[in-house]
Design a protein around this motif. Structure first.
Motif, short mmCIF file in Angstrom:
data_model
loop_
_atom_site.label_atom_id
_atom_site.label_comp_id
_atom_site.label_asym_id
_atom_site.label_seq_id
_atom_site.Cartn_x
_atom_site.Cartn_y
_atom_site.Cartn_z
N LEU A 129 0.95 -1.33 -0.22
CA LEU A 129 0.11 -0.07 0.10
C LEU A 129 0.80 1.16 0.04
CD1 LEU A 129 -2.65 1.31 0.22
CD2 LEU A 129 -2.59 1.13 2.53
N LEU A 130 0.62 2.12 -0.98
CA LEU A 130 1.40 3.23 -1.14
C LEU A 130 0.58 4.49 -1.14
CD1 LEU A 130 3.93 2.04 -3.69
CD2 LEU A 130 4.51 2.48 -1.24
N PRO A 131 0.64 5.58 -0.42
CA PRO A 131 -0.14 6.74 -0.52
C PRO A 131 0.06 7.65 -1.68
CG PRO A 131 1.48 7.03 1.27
CD PRO A 131 1.50 5.64 0.58
N ILE A 132 -1.14 8.20 -2.17
CA ILE A 132 -0.89 9.10 -3.24
C ILE A 132 -1.37 10.39 -3.08
CG2 ILE A 132 -1.48 9.36 -5.78
CD1 ILE A 132 0.30 7.33 -5.50
N ASP A 133 -2.21 10.70 -2.24
CA ASP A 133 -2.37 11.87 -1.64
C ASP A 133 -1.23 12.87 -1.41
OD1 ASP A 133 -5.24 12.15 -1.77
OD2 ASP A 133 -5.50 11.91 0.44
N SER A 134 -1.32 13.86 -2.01
CA SER A 134 0.17 14.73 -1.66
C SER A 134 0.70 14.73 -0.35
CB SER A 134 -0.06 16.02 -2.50
OG SER A 134 -0.92 16.74 -1.47
N GLU A 135 -0.25 15.02 0.63
CA GLU A 135 0.00 15.00 2.08
C GLU A 135 0.70 13.77 2.92
OE1 GLU A 135 -3.10 18.24 0.85
OE2 GLU A 135 -2.85 16.01 0.81
N HIS A 136 0.05 12.55 2.29
CA HIS A 136 0.37 11.52 2.94
C HIS A 136 1.68 10.77 2.14
CE1 HIS A 136 -4.02 11.72 3.63
NE2 HIS A 136 -3.61 11.36 5.27
N SER A 137 1.69 11.21 1.01
CA SER A 137 3.04 10.76 0.32
C SER A 137 4.08 11.73 0.83
CB SER A 137 2.96 11.28 -1.37
OG SER A 137 4.05 10.80 -1.93
N ALA A 138 3.95 13.07 1.31
CA ALA A 138 5.11 13.70 1.49
C ALA A 138 5.31 13.05 3.07
CB ALA A 138 4.61 15.12 2.04
N VAL A 139 4.36 12.67 3.97
CA VAL A 139 4.61 11.91 5.26
C VAL A 139 5.44 10.66 4.99
CG1 VAL A 139 3.63 11.01 7.33
CG2 VAL A 139 2.67 13.15 6.47
N PHE A 140 4.88 10.07 4.20
CA PHE A 140 5.72 8.68 3.85
C PHE A 140 7.06 8.81 3.46
CE2 PHE A 140 6.30 4.96 0.71
CZ PHE A 140 6.60 4.20 1.85
N GLN A 141 7.33 9.87 2.72
CA GLN A 141 8.78 10.17 2.12
C GLN A 141 9.42 10.72 3.14
OE1 GLN A 141 8.95 12.00 -1.86
NE2 GLN A 141 6.86 11.92 -1.79
N SER A 142 9.01 11.48 4.36
CA SER A 142 9.69 11.84 5.50
C SER A 142 9.84 11.06 6.73
CB SER A 142 8.91 13.31 6.01
OG SER A 142 8.82 14.14 4.77
N LEU A 143 9.17 9.85 6.49
CA LEU A 143 9.32 8.65 7.50
C LEU A 143 10.57 7.75 7.30
CD1 LEU A 143 5.37 7.75 8.09
CD2 LEU A 143 7.17 8.72 9.93
N PRO A 144 11.14 7.13 8.47
CA PRO A 144 12.14 6.29 8.39
C PRO A 144 11.69 5.20 7.35
CG PRO A 144 11.93 6.69 10.61
CD PRO A 144 10.93 7.37 9.99
N GLU A 145 12.35 4.45 6.79
CA GLU A 145 11.99 3.29 5.91
C GLU A 145 11.48 2.22 6.83
OE1 GLU A 145 13.93 0.56 2.27
OE2 GLU A 145 14.74 2.54 2.67
N ASP A 146 12.05 1.86 7.68
CA ASP A 146 11.90 0.96 8.69
C ASP A 146 10.51 1.33 9.56
OD1 ASP A 146 11.34 -1.30 10.37
OD2 ASP A 146 13.43 -1.25 11.25
N ALA A 147 9.40 0.78 9.12
CA ALA A 147 8.17 1.31 9.92
C ALA A 147 7.95 0.88 11.44
CB ALA A 147 7.08 0.60 9.14
N SER A 148 8.86 -0.32 11.71
CA SER A 148 8.97 -0.77 13.00
C SER A 148 9.32 0.39 14.19
CB SER A 148 9.47 -2.14 13.34
OG SER A 148 10.84 -1.76 12.98
N THR A 149 10.21 1.14 13.59
CA THR A 149 10.93 2.29 14.19
C THR A 149 10.12 3.42 14.53
OG1 THR A 149 12.09 3.31 12.46
CG2 THR A 149 13.11 1.46 13.41
N TRP A 150 8.96 3.55 13.87
CA TRP A 150 8.07 4.75 13.77
C TRP A 150 7.86 5.22 15.34
CZ3 TRP A 150 4.45 4.08 8.82
CH2 TRP A 150 5.18 4.04 7.85
N PRO A 151 7.04 4.41 15.93
CA PRO A 151 6.56 4.73 17.46
C PRO A 151 7.75 5.11 18.29
CG PRO A 151 5.41 2.56 16.68
CD PRO A 151 6.84 2.84 15.48
N ALA A 152 8.91 4.58 18.27
CA ALA A 152 10.17 5.16 18.83
C ALA A 152 10.70 6.55 18.67
CB ALA A 152 10.95 4.20 19.01
N ARG A 153 10.45 6.90 17.20
CA ARG A 153 11.05 8.00 16.71
C ARG A 153 10.01 9.06 16.66
NH1 ARG A 153 15.33 5.98 11.92
NH2 ARG A 153 16.11 4.45 13.11
#
Length: 408
Positions: free
Chosen positions: A158-182
């Motif tokens: 699943l890949l977001p296409i809305d400009s805002e969600h794509s921007a967030v996705f591009q700004s997050l770490p590649e490893d989703a498991s690290t998101w909560p800690a970071r």
């Protein structure tokens, strides 16, 4: 979120189904695909009733299948294509569109059908394990955690296409498991739409033409009205909550009139990573198609020397709270019982359509949404049938509201 590298796929053309090909996202998707015909093949196109544009797209891209919303539009398309000597199989109806989304020969699906009508085909693509490029925010607003579970269970990407969600996705770490800690906070930006500086006392006089005149983006009528009420941003908050599996209190929205910063991620050390670019939907579309790589999108480059100042405004300002009361409905629905977000989406679709038909005032869109959200009883969200029934229930209540408003 299951995401794999394109480096692991065979060096053959990927076959793409574009759902909603005649809309703004669909046409921009085809523009990007045409620039990279050596990498992607258009396998299927689907649309509502715009036979003229669909016929043109079929002539240019020659898909194996095309589908229209109903038999009448499909027959008109068949006749057009036969006159052109094109052997394209033309289908009709929602079931056919969902079947194309899940077709075994399809590698990737652009889900760009506006509204809850896009839920079933997006779900079909997810359950078939496709690379799903999601431009239809209602799939997540309505389906919520259950939709994300279907993506995970069936191994879809699943890949977001809305400009805002794509921007967030591009700004997050590649490893989703690290998101909560970071990650401390996700910040979505909003242009403020056409009424950012309008006197709130005059909103009752807003016409459909005024509401559809967005200052930065070229969009369809429904999304343009949502942008004018900021309901579009409310729906994006809900989408972000499920897409990035975050707490509603970690989601914030700021008004950024220039639409240069598309969204940001604030990290626990205080740093912020943002994605910038010109307001052109081909950028997130190209990223969704090529992720984790980058390809030419056709968009103009951002010229920092030509930029005016970048400004930001808070939704907490009293004037903005009066202009955009719909914003708070996002958090209200997210904190409500399961199914509340589906109810809010259904109410809003009825409200916007009624406004475009001049049966409801612009200032009444919020009132209808708030009324239905308060009075419609949520139910369990554990199947497509349950979601459809909840959607119908909310729409019936919304239609009663419209009828009563017309009599006042």
């Amino acid at each position: 979120m299951n995401m794999h590298s394109l480096r692991d796929t065979p060096a053959t053309r990927q076959r793409v189904a574009v759902l909603g090909s005649t809309g703004s996202i669909g046409t921009n998707t085809l523009d990007v695909l045409a620039r990279h015909a050596e990498q992607w093949q258009v396998f299927a196109l689907t649309a509502g009733h715009n036979v003229d544009l669909m016929a043109q797209q079929c002539v240019q891209f020659k898909p194996a299948f095309a589908a229209m919303a109903d038999d009448t539009a499909a027959q008109l398309l068949r006749e057009r294509l036969q006159a052109q000597g094109l052997a394209i199989e033309v289908l009709a109806g929602a079931e056919a569109i969902a079947q194309l989304a899940a077709h075994p020969e399809v590698d990737a699906v652009m889900a760009a059908i506006v509204g809850v009508a896009g839920l079933a085909p997006a779900l079909a693509a997810a359950q078939a394990g496709k690379r799903l490029m999601l431009a239809n925010k209602e799939a997540l607003v309505v389906g919520g955690a259950w939709f994300m579970q279907q993506v995970k269970t069936h191994g879809a990407v699943l890949l977001p296409i809305d400009s805002e969600h794509s921007a967030v996705f591009q700004s997050l770490p590649e490893d989703a498991s690290t998101w909560p800690a970071r990650v401390e906070k996700i910040i979505l930006t909003a242009s403020g739409g056409p009424f950012r500086q309008r006197d709130p006392a005059t909103l009752a006089q807003v016409t459909p033409a005024e509401a559809c005149a967005h200052p930065n983006w070229s969009m369809g009528r429904k999304i343009s009205v949502d942008s004018a009420t900021m309901m579009n941003k409310a729906l994006e908050v809900i989408e972000a909550r499920y897409l990035f599996d975050t707490d509603p209190d970690q989601l914030a929205v700021v008004i950024h009139p220039q639409s240069v910063i598309h969204s940001m991620v604030q990290y626990r050390d205080g740093s912020i990573v943002a994605q910038l670019g010109t307001p052109d939907m081909r950028v997130p579309i190209a990223y969704g198609l090529s992720w984790p790589e980058r390809i030419e999108s056709g968009a103009n480059r951002l010229d920092f020397m030509a930029l005016s100042a970048l400004t930001f405004e808070s939704f907490d300002e009293p004037q903005h709270q009066q202009r955009f009361p719909c914003m708070q409905l996002a958090w209200q629905a997210l904190r409500g019982p399961q199914g509340s977000t589906a109810i809010l989406n259904a109410a809003n679709e009825v409200a916007v359509e009624s406004f475009l038909q001049k049966r409801l005032g612009f200032d009444q869109i919020y009132a209808l949404n708030a009324h239905v959200l308060e009075h419609c009883t949520p139910g369990p969200v554990d199947s497509l049938a349950a979601l459809v029934e909840l959607d119908h229930q909310a729409r019936r209540l919304a239609q009663v509201y419209v009828q009563q408003a017309a009599r006042c």
